[in-house]
Write a protein that holds these residues in place. Structure first.
Motif, PDB file in Angstrom:
ATOM      1  N   GLN A  72       0.838  -1.212   0.000  1.00 20.01           N
ATOM      2  CA  GLN A  72       0.000   0.000   0.000  1.00 20.01           C
ATOM      3  C   GLN A  72       0.873   1.263   0.000  1.00 20.01           C
ATOM      4  OE1 GLN A  72      -1.829  -2.517  -0.310  1.00 20.01           O
ATOM      5  NE2 GLN A  72      -3.722  -1.367  -0.443  1.00 20.01           N
ATOM      6  N   ASN A  86      -7.195   2.192 -19.490  1.00 13.47           N
ATOM      7  CA  ASN A  86      -8.185   1.871 -18.455  1.00 13.47           C
ATOM      8  C   ASN A  86      -8.722   3.143 -17.811  1.00 13.47           C
ATOM      9  OD1 ASN A  86      -6.143   2.628 -16.728  1.00 13.47           O
ATOM     10  ND2 ASN A  86      -5.598   0.553 -16.139  1.00 13.47           N
ATOM     11  N   PHE A 104      -5.705   8.451  -4.023  1.00  9.65           N
ATOM     12  CA  PHE A 104      -4.462   8.733  -3.295  1.00  9.65           C
ATOM     13  C   PHE A 104      -4.697   9.670  -2.110  1.00  9.65           C
ATOM     14  CE2 PHE A 104      -2.968   7.457  -7.475  1.00  9.65           C
ATOM     15  CZ  PHE A 104      -1.870   6.667  -7.174  1.00  9.65           C
TER      16      PHE A 104
ATOM     17  N   LYS B  90     -11.736  -2.170 -17.509  1.00  7.35           N
ATOM     18  CA  LYS B  90     -10.490  -2.360 -16.764  1.00  7.35           C
ATOM     19  C   LYS B  90     -10.350  -1.372 -15.602  1.00  7.35           C
ATOM     20  CE  LYS B  90      -9.020  -5.678 -19.428  1.00  7.35           C
ATOM     21  NZ  LYS B  90      -9.099  -7.040 -18.918  1.00  7.35           N
ATOM     22  N   THR B  91     -11.488  -0.991 -15.055  1.00  5.70           N
ATOM     23  CA  THR B  91     -11.461  -0.026 -13.950  1.00  5.70           C
ATOM     24  C   THR B  91     -10.768  -0.606 -12.721  1.00  5.70           C
ATOM     25  OG1 THR B  91     -13.589   0.712 -14.781  1.00  5.70           O
ATOM     26  CG2 THR B  91     -12.940   1.536 -12.633  1.00  5.70           C
ATOM     27  N   ASP B  93      -8.343  -2.768 -12.615  1.00  2.00           N
ATOM     28  CA  ASP B  93      -6.889  -2.742 -12.822  1.00  2.00           C
ATOM     29  C   ASP B  93      -6.325  -1.363 -12.524  1.00  2.00           C
ATOM     30  OD1 ASP B  93      -6.897  -5.352 -13.564  1.00  2.00           O
ATOM     31  OD2 ASP B  93      -6.662  -4.995 -15.716  1.00  2.00           O
ATOM     32  N   ALA B  94      -7.047  -0.336 -12.999  1.00  2.00           N
ATOM     33  CA  ALA B  94      -6.568   1.030 -12.765  1.00  2.00           C
ATOM     34  C   ALA B  94      -6.539   1.325 -11.269  1.00  2.00           C
ATOM     35  CB  ALA B  94      -7.474   2.028 -13.479  1.00  2.00           C
ATOM     36  N   ILE B  95      -7.563   0.883 -10.558  1.00  2.00           N
ATOM     37  CA  ILE B  95      -7.658   1.254  -9.141  1.00  2.00           C
ATOM     38  C   ILE B  95      -6.657   0.471  -8.291  1.00  2.00           C
ATOM     39  CG2 ILE B  95      -9.178   1.427  -7.139  1.00  2.00           C
ATOM     40  CD1 ILE B  95     -11.524   1.716  -9.058  1.00  2.00           C
ATOM     41  N   ILE B  96      -6.413  -0.802  -8.623  1.00  2.00           N
ATOM     42  CA  ILE B  96      -5.491  -1.545  -7.755  1.00  2.00           C
ATOM     43  C   ILE B  96      -4.040  -1.169  -8.016  1.00  2.00           C
ATOM     44  CG2 ILE B  96      -7.035  -3.471  -7.207  1.00  2.00           C
ATOM     45  CD1 ILE B  96      -5.720  -5.148  -9.248  1.00  2.00           C
ATOM     46  N   ALA B  97      -3.779  -0.305  -8.996  1.00  2.00           N
ATOM     47  CA  ALA B  97      -2.429   0.250  -9.138  1.00  2.00           C
ATOM     48  C   ALA B  97      -2.227   1.451  -8.208  1.00  2.00           C
ATOM     49  CB  ALA B  97      -2.178   0.668 -10.591  1.00  2.00           C
ATOM     50  N   THR B  98      -3.288   1.893  -7.550  1.00  2.60           N
ATOM     51  CA  THR B  98      -3.193   2.978  -6.562  1.00  2.60           C
ATOM     52  C   THR B  98      -3.127   2.333  -5.167  1.00  2.60           C
ATOM     53  OG1 THR B  98      -5.548   3.222  -6.113  1.00  2.60           O
ATOM     54  CG2 THR B  98      -4.728   4.286  -8.106  1.00  2.60           C
ATOM     55  N   PRO B  99      -3.071   3.121  -4.093  1.00  2.00           N
ATOM     56  CA  PRO B  99      -2.980   2.473  -2.770  1.00  2.00           C
ATOM     57  C   PRO B  99      -4.155   1.571  -2.395  1.00  2.00           C
ATOM     58  CG  PRO B  99      -2.226   4.727  -2.628  1.00  2.00           C
ATOM     59  CD  PRO B  99      -2.805   4.573  -4.000  1.00  2.00           C
ATOM     60  N   LEU B 100      -5.195   1.493  -3.209  1.00  2.00           N
ATOM     61  CA  LEU B 100      -6.299   0.596  -2.860  1.00  2.00           C
ATOM     62  C   LEU B 100      -5.940  -0.856  -3.189  1.00  2.00           C
ATOM     63  CD1 LEU B 100      -7.795   3.454  -3.239  1.00  2.00           C
ATOM     64  CD2 LEU B 100      -9.834   2.055  -3.463  1.00  2.00           C
ATOM     65  N   SER B 101      -6.446  -1.769  -2.374  1.00  2.00           N
ATOM     66  CA  SER B 101      -6.206  -3.189  -2.619  1.00  2.00           C
ATOM     67  C   SER B 101      -7.425  -3.800  -3.315  1.00  2.00           C
ATOM     68  CB  SER B 101      -5.979  -3.903  -1.290  1.00  2.00           C
ATOM     69  OG  SER B 101      -7.176  -3.867  -0.540  1.00  2.00           O
TER      70      SER B 101
END
Lengths: 303, 254
Positions: A72, A86, A104, B90-91, B93-101
């Motif tokens: 994280q 995406n 973020f 692919k939303t 995929d985009a979100i799990i590249a941010t601090p969200l798991s």
């Protein structure tokens, strides 16, 4: 200092070893290129480094944090620009950036300020209220890059950032990436565009079948694997055998490609004189990273 | 199983923003259908049926319609809606590249699906009240019940989505699971009117305890044994929720 470090990183899918025990170090502030044919394992490697895909084996550290325990925190430092679009199709350009900033935890005012900043950086301000379907492919790619900067990342992970761009947009992106590097942003760049790698990368790793075959500056890779110049010899078919024999006799480093001979590592022009009679053609040109790439990864299709 | 964090709210906010931007393209239809069913069945069929369990037929079906359409809202949102976000846009995929798991994303999707249930249930309740079909102030708890029901059905839908190979797979989910529940969970007929075998099956269907609670709240017939129905819903919600976090992580982090 290594800002990204991997040790024996391995990714296995059912019957495919996508990444085979890769250990590499990306230095702080450099642009590190990852080159390789389709299926070489670049994307699998990047997906592990961005904490999206768990390694089968091996370790990853980013800015000193072990990715297994601190994904994280690490993801907050990364700006990821994916190969596939995406973006959020149901939101406008500005809303895409604002929504992403919220992931973020960037406060609204700050998010708006940064959004406008990155939009102007990629010359998209006039499109800020446009819907995604009104954007050209090139604009979408620029928006993806802009989005990747919204969290002021210390490391950018770029997967084919200029694929499908027209030359103008490509040069704009290269220029911006060079500027970002001069501001100290480390870049891990996955590309199949050899010119891009030569222009942008301080060091490149050439990947093939899950392994890193070679790793160095573009200039040294060229010097090592092909020399500074490549001589291309074209002869008609009845001259072919004689030419092969002659090249071998002279102990030259050459390859036959589609009826043409490419001769590498020529120290002395004399070594090539008289090789070709009046019917053949000889051409010399600057060696490129593409020559290195083809020599190392083979000329037949990988998949 | 890895737990989700408060960051799930970011996914919920994203879905909320898009819903309220595009609500006119979906919401009126989603509310019009239950109202039409309520009036057509309640007044049309009701004229032949007469009294059911001492109530006018339209009064009998109103709480069931609330529960059923709250179920439909969460189920559509977390099957077709989630699949489109996951596979086509692919939303995720985009979100799990941010601090969200992955867990944050899935929890956000489930709580958003539950929010859709709450909104649908509340709108139908309000209209039913306008037709004087609601007789008890206990009905004020209906939105909370719909939210809880929504968590259960959204989790189950996401669980199915985590295995769905293609968007067409959801036809099975609706024709073989959701639609039968609509008819056999006590919405339109008291369970006692079925043969014993169907009654047993009805008690397994997760919509049945929701309809029972909904009817009790709308009519103000509060009994202690309703706690069993409530406990069952809570237990199923927690179970489906937990499993879906695991199966979705497996699908998304290859």
């Amino acid at each position: 200092m290594a800002i990204i470090k991997t040790k024996n990183l391995t990714k296995k899918f059912k019957d495919l070893l996508a990444v085979d025990s890769v250990s590499l170090e990306v230095e702080d502030g450099e642009c590190f290129g990852l080159l390789g044919p389709n299926g070489a394992g670049k994307t699998s490697l990047i997906r592990m480094i961005t904490a999206v895909s768990p390694p089968t084996q091996g370790e990853i550290w980013v800015m000193g944090n072990n990715l297994k325990t601190h994904s994280q925190q690490v993801k907050a430092f990364l700006g990821v620009v994916p190969q596939l679009d995406n973006l959020d199709q149901d939101l406008t350009v500005l809303q895409n950036l604002m929504t992403f900033a919220r992931y973020f935890d960037i406060p609204k005012d700050e998010a708006h300020r940064r959004s406008m900043e990155v939009l102007s950086l990629f010359e998209l301000e006039s499109k800020r209220n446009s819907h995604l379907k009104e954007l050209s492919g090139g604009m979408k790619r620029r928006l993806l890059l802009a989005r990747g900067l919204i969290n002021l990342p210390q490391i950018m992970i770029l997967d084919e950032p200029t694929i499908g761009l027209d030359p103008q947009a490509k040069y704009l992106v290269w220029h911006k990436l060079t500027e970002l590097k001069s501001q100290g942003v480390t870049q891990l760049l996955c590309t199949q565009n050899m010119e891009e790698a030569t222009v942008l990368c301080d060091r490149v790793a050439i990947m093939h079948q899950g392994k890193i075959l070679s790793l160095d500056t573009p200039r040294r890779l060229i010097a090592k694997y092909v020399g500074n110049e490549v001589w291309e010899i074209e002869v008609n078919s009845d001259e072919r055998l004689r030419t092969v024999k002659e090249l071998e006799n002279r102990g030259l480093d050459f390859e036959e490609v589609g009826g043409k001979f490419q001769v590498f590592h020529i120290e002395d022009e004399k070594s090539v004189t008289g090789l070709v009679n009046s019917l053949g053609r000889l051409q010399r040109r600057q060696a490129t990273l593409e020559d290195v790439f083809l020599r190392l990864t083979g000329r037949s299709l990988a998949e | 199983m890895k737990p989700f964090s408060w960051r799930f709210i970011r996914v919920w906010q994203r879905n909320r923003d898009i819903f309220f931007r595009l609500w006119h393209s979906e919401a009126p239809g989603a509310v019009a259908e239950p109202i039409i069913i309520l009036l057509a069945m309640g007044l049309g069929l009701g004229a032949y049926v007469g009294m059911v369990d001492g109530q006018k037929y339209i009064e009998f079906i109103a709480p069931g319609i609330i529960a059923a359409y709250a179920m439909f809202s969460a189920s559509f949102e977390c099957t077709y809606g989630s699949f489109i976000r996951m596979e086509f846009q692919k939303t995720y995929d985009a979100i799990i590249a941010t601090p969200l798991s992955v867990e944050d994303v899935i929890a956000g999707e489930i709580f958003w699906g539950a929010t859709r249930s709450l909104m649908t249930g509340t709108v139908i309740l309000t209209i039913a009240a306008a037709f004087q079909l609601v007789s008890s102030p206990w009905a004020l708890l209906i939105p909370a019940l719909c939210f809880l029901e929504g968590i259960m059905f959204a989790s189950l839908a996401i669980l199915f989505t985590s295995f769905a190979p293609a968007i067409y797979s959801f036809n099975y989910y609706f024709t073989l699971f959701i639609t039968p529940m609509f008819f056999f969970s006590g919405v339109f007929f008291p369970l006692s009117s079925f043969t014993p075998i169907v009654q047993t099956l009805s008690w397994i269907a997760p919509l049945t305890p929701v309809v029972r609670l909904s009817r009790a709240l709308v009519n103000g017939e509060i009994q202690l044994d309703l706690l069993w129905a409530l406990a069952l819903i809570v237990a199923l919600a927690i179970l489906f929720f937990s499993i879906s976090l695991v199966t979705m992580r497996r699908r998304l982090t290859v």
